[in-house]
Enzyme design. Structure first.
Site, short mmCIF file in Angstrom:
data_model
loop_
_atom_site.label_atom_id
_atom_site.label_comp_id
_atom_site.label_asym_id
_atom_site.label_seq_id
_atom_site.Cartn_x
_atom_site.Cartn_y
_atom_site.Cartn_z
N ARG A 105 0.85 -1.19 0.00
CA ARG A 105 0.00 0.00 0.00
C ARG A 105 0.89 1.24 0.00
O ARG A 105 1.95 1.25 0.61
CB ARG A 105 -0.87 0.03 1.25
CG ARG A 105 -2.04 -0.93 1.23
CD ARG A 105 -2.96 -0.72 2.42
NE ARG A 105 -2.35 -1.06 3.69
CZ ARG A 105 -1.88 -0.19 4.56
NH1 ARG A 105 -1.98 1.10 4.34
NH2 ARG A 105 -1.33 -0.58 5.69
N TYR A 112 -1.40 -3.74 -6.62
CA TYR A 112 -1.12 -4.53 -5.42
C TYR A 112 -2.10 -4.30 -4.27
O TYR A 112 -2.41 -3.15 -3.92
CB TYR A 112 0.29 -4.21 -4.91
CG TYR A 112 0.90 -5.35 -4.12
CD1 TYR A 112 1.63 -6.34 -4.77
CD2 TYR A 112 0.73 -5.47 -2.75
CE1 TYR A 112 2.16 -7.41 -4.08
CE2 TYR A 112 1.27 -6.53 -2.04
CZ TYR A 112 1.99 -7.50 -2.72
OH TYR A 112 2.53 -8.56 -2.03
N GLY A 150 -4.13 -3.56 -1.09
CA GLY A 150 -5.11 -2.54 -0.73
C GLY A 150 -5.18 -1.39 -1.73
O GLY A 150 -6.15 -0.64 -1.73
N LYS A 171 -9.38 -1.86 2.06
CA LYS A 171 -9.11 -0.68 2.89
C LYS A 171 -9.91 0.53 2.37
O LYS A 171 -10.41 1.33 3.16
CB LYS A 171 -7.62 -0.36 2.88
CG LYS A 171 -6.73 -1.52 3.29
CD LYS A 171 -7.02 -1.99 4.68
CE LYS A 171 -6.01 -3.03 5.13
NZ LYS A 171 -6.29 -3.55 6.48
N HIS A 188 -10.89 -1.55 11.88
CA HIS A 188 -9.76 -2.40 11.48
C HIS A 188 -9.57 -3.46 12.57
O HIS A 188 -8.65 -3.39 13.37
CB HIS A 188 -8.52 -1.50 11.36
CG HIS A 188 -7.35 -2.15 10.70
ND1 HIS A 188 -6.06 -1.72 10.89
CD2 HIS A 188 -7.27 -3.19 9.84
CE1 HIS A 188 -5.24 -2.45 10.17
NE2 HIS A 188 -5.93 -3.35 9.53
N SER A 194 -0.62 -2.79 12.23
CA SER A 194 0.04 -3.80 11.40
C SER A 194 1.23 -4.38 12.16
O SER A 194 1.83 -3.71 13.00
CB SER A 194 0.52 -3.18 10.10
OG SER A 194 -0.58 -2.63 9.43
N CYS A 221 1.43 -6.76 14.44
CA CYS A 221 1.26 -7.04 15.87
C CYS A 221 0.61 -8.41 16.09
O CYS A 221 0.06 -8.68 17.15
CB CYS A 221 0.44 -5.96 16.53
SG CYS A 221 1.31 -4.40 16.69
N LYS A 275 -2.07 -9.84 14.43
CA LYS A 275 -3.53 -9.85 14.35
C LYS A 275 -4.05 -11.16 13.74
O LYS A 275 -4.99 -11.76 14.26
CB LYS A 275 -3.94 -8.66 13.50
CG LYS A 275 -5.37 -8.28 13.60
CD LYS A 275 -5.52 -6.86 13.10
CE LYS A 275 -6.83 -6.66 12.41
NZ LYS A 275 -6.76 -5.61 11.40
N ASN A 305 -2.55 -13.99 13.66
CA ASN A 305 -2.30 -15.09 14.59
C ASN A 305 -3.39 -15.14 15.66
O ASN A 305 -3.85 -16.22 16.04
CB ASN A 305 -0.94 -14.93 15.27
CG ASN A 305 0.21 -15.13 14.29
OD1 ASN A 305 0.01 -15.67 13.20
ND2 ASN A 305 1.39 -14.69 14.67
N ASP A 321 -9.38 -9.03 9.68
CA ASP A 321 -8.87 -7.69 9.34
C ASP A 321 -9.89 -6.57 9.54
O ASP A 321 -9.52 -5.51 10.02
CB ASP A 321 -8.41 -7.70 7.87
CG ASP A 321 -7.56 -6.49 7.52
OD1 ASP A 321 -6.78 -6.05 8.40
OD2 ASP A 321 -7.66 -5.98 6.39
N ASN A 335 6.33 -8.17 2.47
CA ASN A 335 4.88 -7.96 2.35
C ASN A 335 4.25 -8.91 1.33
O ASN A 335 3.24 -8.61 0.71
CB ASN A 335 4.58 -6.50 1.97
CG ASN A 335 3.10 -6.16 2.12
OD1 ASN A 335 2.43 -6.62 3.04
ND2 ASN A 335 2.58 -5.36 1.19
N ARG A 355 2.08 -12.09 0.09
CA ARG A 355 0.73 -12.37 0.59
C ARG A 355 0.17 -13.69 0.09
O ARG A 355 0.57 -14.18 -0.97
CB ARG A 355 -0.22 -11.26 0.11
CG ARG A 355 0.15 -9.88 0.58
CD ARG A 355 -0.29 -9.65 1.99
NE ARG A 355 0.04 -8.33 2.48
CZ ARG A 355 -0.69 -7.69 3.41
NH1 ARG A 355 -1.76 -8.24 3.91
NH2 ARG A 355 -0.32 -6.51 3.84
N ARG A 381 2.25 -2.80 20.00
CA ARG A 381 3.53 -3.48 20.25
C ARG A 381 4.35 -2.57 21.15
O ARG A 381 4.99 -1.64 20.67
CB ARG A 381 4.22 -3.75 18.91
CG ARG A 381 5.54 -4.45 18.99
CD ARG A 381 6.14 -4.62 17.61
NE ARG A 381 5.58 -5.78 16.92
CZ ARG A 381 6.07 -7.02 17.01
NH1 ARG A 381 7.12 -7.25 17.76
NH2 ARG A 381 5.50 -8.00 16.35
C1 OXD Z 1 -2.83 -3.91 6.59
C2 OXD Z 1 -3.35 -5.10 5.87
O1 OXD Z 1 -1.89 -3.29 6.11
O2 OXD Z 1 -4.31 -5.71 6.37
O3 OXD Z 1 -3.36 -3.59 7.64
O4 OXD Z 1 -2.84 -5.42 4.81
MN MN Z 2 -5.20 -4.67 7.98
#
Ligand code: OXD
Ligand code: MN
Length: 618
Positions: free
Chosen positions: A91, A234, A236, A243, A263, A285, A287, A289, A291, A310, A400, A402, A433
């Protein structure tokens, strides 16, 4: 419907009819598509029906063009690898704009542009931008089709890669299109990679594997609820449902209509007594999420099920409680760091039917990324397509990189994901974090204190020196890059929602898995052990867990956090909840400076909260 003639008409092959399916009679919709086609001048127009047949045809074409690399069907059936241009890998926040009529309505944390000026600039960029390409009409629903919290959109795009991803990430196709009648609101989203194949004189250039443009614009017009994205294929930047719609435009719509676009992950927890709880959690981002969304509890008898990883749309129900849906239908997850140890659920989810972008390719035709396995393959083709060995001295997968995968493949998916009315939230969790200050878990004193906690979410940029707070990157509500209007007004909206819900509002918690001791070691094991914190939160909701009041909130009283079977030193537990008044006072000063940038738009309730915190600390 026929498209207005484009100039110059002679040599350039341009679609001459929209070719709309017969059931589409919505004149506003047809006019919009016709106008965009006249502007961008695609060679063909394809209306996406969302069928499996369409998926096969698109993927077959993209394999033939060398865009999709099919993976070994025995190892990763019906899955593909795609390599993006190295200049188009994430992004682009500095190219993301909120084009509200007034600059103050975008606020100091967004890039703002005047809507009229931006519109003129975009029209220049989009003029002829789809020449020689197909323009795909991608209708989609965010949330279950026809659901009371769901919303509809149409993305026009010249990227078949975006089409494939949108089919995974949303309910895409004619079922969504059929819902858009003259009276249904829908969000128009225009996307071009900005790489026409035919110039103004009709000369053709060869396509490339990942068309994009160095000039990029990701633009949102909240007042007219429009999205325009140029130059990137790419994530978002290109999957405009995510987003752009679900958060930036969604947050604006939510404020106008009395709901919230957040979010947040959504998780269902079931206790050994078979009682169900639903929690939503916002984390910046990187942290963990994903998991947490797929957590495997380590404590006996507890079950965790995934609803979203997300985005959450939240709306008060007729009973006054706050209901949540995950508007998405897939995961667009970061691959590196995902492995059997850290997130076995994600690893099982991506068994097949997955698009991998910018990961490495093994000699066996499977994918690999850093952290996927302990053992590192001896040879790979890296994300740029070059040979790679462990001593290459560079990453095999882009950080990054995916995976895009249907949510229905998630082995821990909750049947509640299908609930069009959403699930009633028992708790909202904010995380960051933080090496210092923030305790493992604390309960907010009330909704207003919870909003203060959300507004001050932060991560430490650098490891803090002993006795100091590190550089804080503020990410209020984990929404910093995703709020479609002035962040201070967004805080007020949260306060207003609290007033609407009153005693029915979910409780608010703050968590921090990342606190460190003075030698820089993590104090808490994290991952599945975080279920202990979730258990405590659920027990609190039932009023079954004792608390100790600290100036920063309510933390578990001695013995109330379940530590059975966990080897953790009592001194670590002490440090996980330690409150150092001097360090907290320094943090309050930073918060004051952070609030200052929003000037008089900061809700007075939040400045009162800061004053009250300072007082409790002395
Ligand atoms: C972010 C994503 O950047 O979910 O938060 O890709
Ligand atoms: Mn996100």
């Amino acid at each position: 419907m026929t498209i207005a003639p484009a100039t110059p008409a002679s040599k350039v092959p341009i679609a001459t009819s929209l070719g709309e399916p017969p059931f589409v009679t919505n004149r506003a919709l047809l006019k919009w598509i016709s106008d965009i086609a006249a502007l961008t001048q695609p060679e063909r127009i394809h209306w996406c029906d969302g069928s499996q047949q369409e998926w096969y045809e698109l993927t077959r074409e993209m394999i033939a063009q060398g865009v999709l690399i099919p993976l070994n069907p025995e190892l990763r059936p019906d899955s593909f690898l795609v390599r993006s241009d190295p200049d188009d890998v994430a992004r682009v926040e500095d190219r993301t704009f909120i084009c509200s009529l007034k600059k103050e309505d975008a606020g100091p944390t967004n890039n703002w542009r005047n809507p009229e000026e931006m519109n003129t600039e975009l029209r220049g960029l989009f003029a002829g931008s789809m020449r020689g390409r197909t323009m795909y009409v991608v209708p989609f629903s965010m949330g279950p089709l026809g659901g009371p919290i769901s919303q509809l959109g149409i993305q026009l795009t010249d990227s078949p890669y975006a089409v494939l991803n949108m089919r995974i990430m949303t309910r895409m196709g004619f079922d969504a299109l059929a819902l858009i009648d003259d009276k249904t609101p829908w969000v128009p989203a225009v996307h071009s990679v900005g790489f026409p194949l035919v110039d103004h004189d009709g000369n053709r250039t060869d396509d490339v594997v990942w068309p994009s443009n160095l000039t990029k614009y990701i633009c949102h017009f909240p007042e007219s609820r429009e999205i325009w994205s140029y130059g990137s294929g790419y994530g978002g930047n290109a999957l405009l449902s995510k987003k752009c719609f679900s958060l930036r435009i969604g947050s604006y719509m939510g404020r106008q209509e009395g709901w919230m676009a957040e979010h947040m992950l959504i998780l269902k927890l079931t206790s050994p007594e078979n009682k169900a709880y639903h929690v939503a959690a916002a984390f910046p981002s990187a942290c963990g999420k994903t998991n947490l969304a797929m957590i495997t509890p380590t404590i006996p008898g507890w079950k965790a099920e995934t609803i979203g990883d997300d985005i959450a749309w939240l709306r008060p129900g007729s009973d006054g409680r706050l209901y949540a849906i995950n508007p998405e239908a897939g995961f667009f997850g970061v691959a590196p760091g995902t492995g059997e140890k850290t997130n076995p659920v994600a690893m099982h989810t991506v068994w097949g039917n997955t698009i991998f972008t910018n990961v490495a390719l093994t000699d066996e035709g499977d994918v690999w990324w850093e952290g996927m396995t302990e053992e590192v393959p001896e040879h790979l083709v890296d994300w740029r397509g070059d040979d790679w060995t462990p001593d290459s001295g560079r990453l095999a997968a882009h950080p990054n990189s995916r995976f895009t995968v249907p949510i229905q493949q998630c082995p821990t998916l909750s049947s509640d994901w299908y609930e069009s009315e959403g699930v009633p939230l028992d708790a909202i969790i904010f995380g960051g974090r933080r090496a210092t200050n923030i305790p493992l878990v604390a309960e907010a004193l009330d909704w207003e204190h919870g909003v203060f906690i959300g507004a001050t979410v932060s991560s430490e940029q650098t490891a803090a020196a002993e006795g100091t707070v590190g550089d804080l990157r503020r990410d209020p509500f984990a929404m910093l890059p995703f709020c479609g209007y002035n962040m201070a007004d967004y805080w007020q909206h949260w306060l207003d929602m609290g007033t609407t819900m009153g005693a029915n509002a979910p409780k608010i918690y703050q968590v921090n898995w990342f606190r460190k001791d003075d030698k820089g070691h993590f104090l808490w094991p994290g991952f599945g052990e975080n279920s202990r914190v979730l258990e405590w939160i659920c027990r609190r909701i039932d009023g079954d867990a004792a608390v100790t009041d600290l100036p920063i909130g309510r933390v578990p009283a001695e013995g109330s956090l379940n530590l059975e079977g966990l080897e953790i030193a009592p001194s670590s537990m002490e440090q996980l909840f330690a409150v150092d008044p001097a360090m907290w006072s320094a943090e309050c000063d930073l918060t004051e400076r952070f609030f200052d940038q929003f000037g008089s738009r900061v809700p007075p309730v939040l400045t009162t909260q800061l004053t009250a915190l300072r007082k409790r600390l002395t």
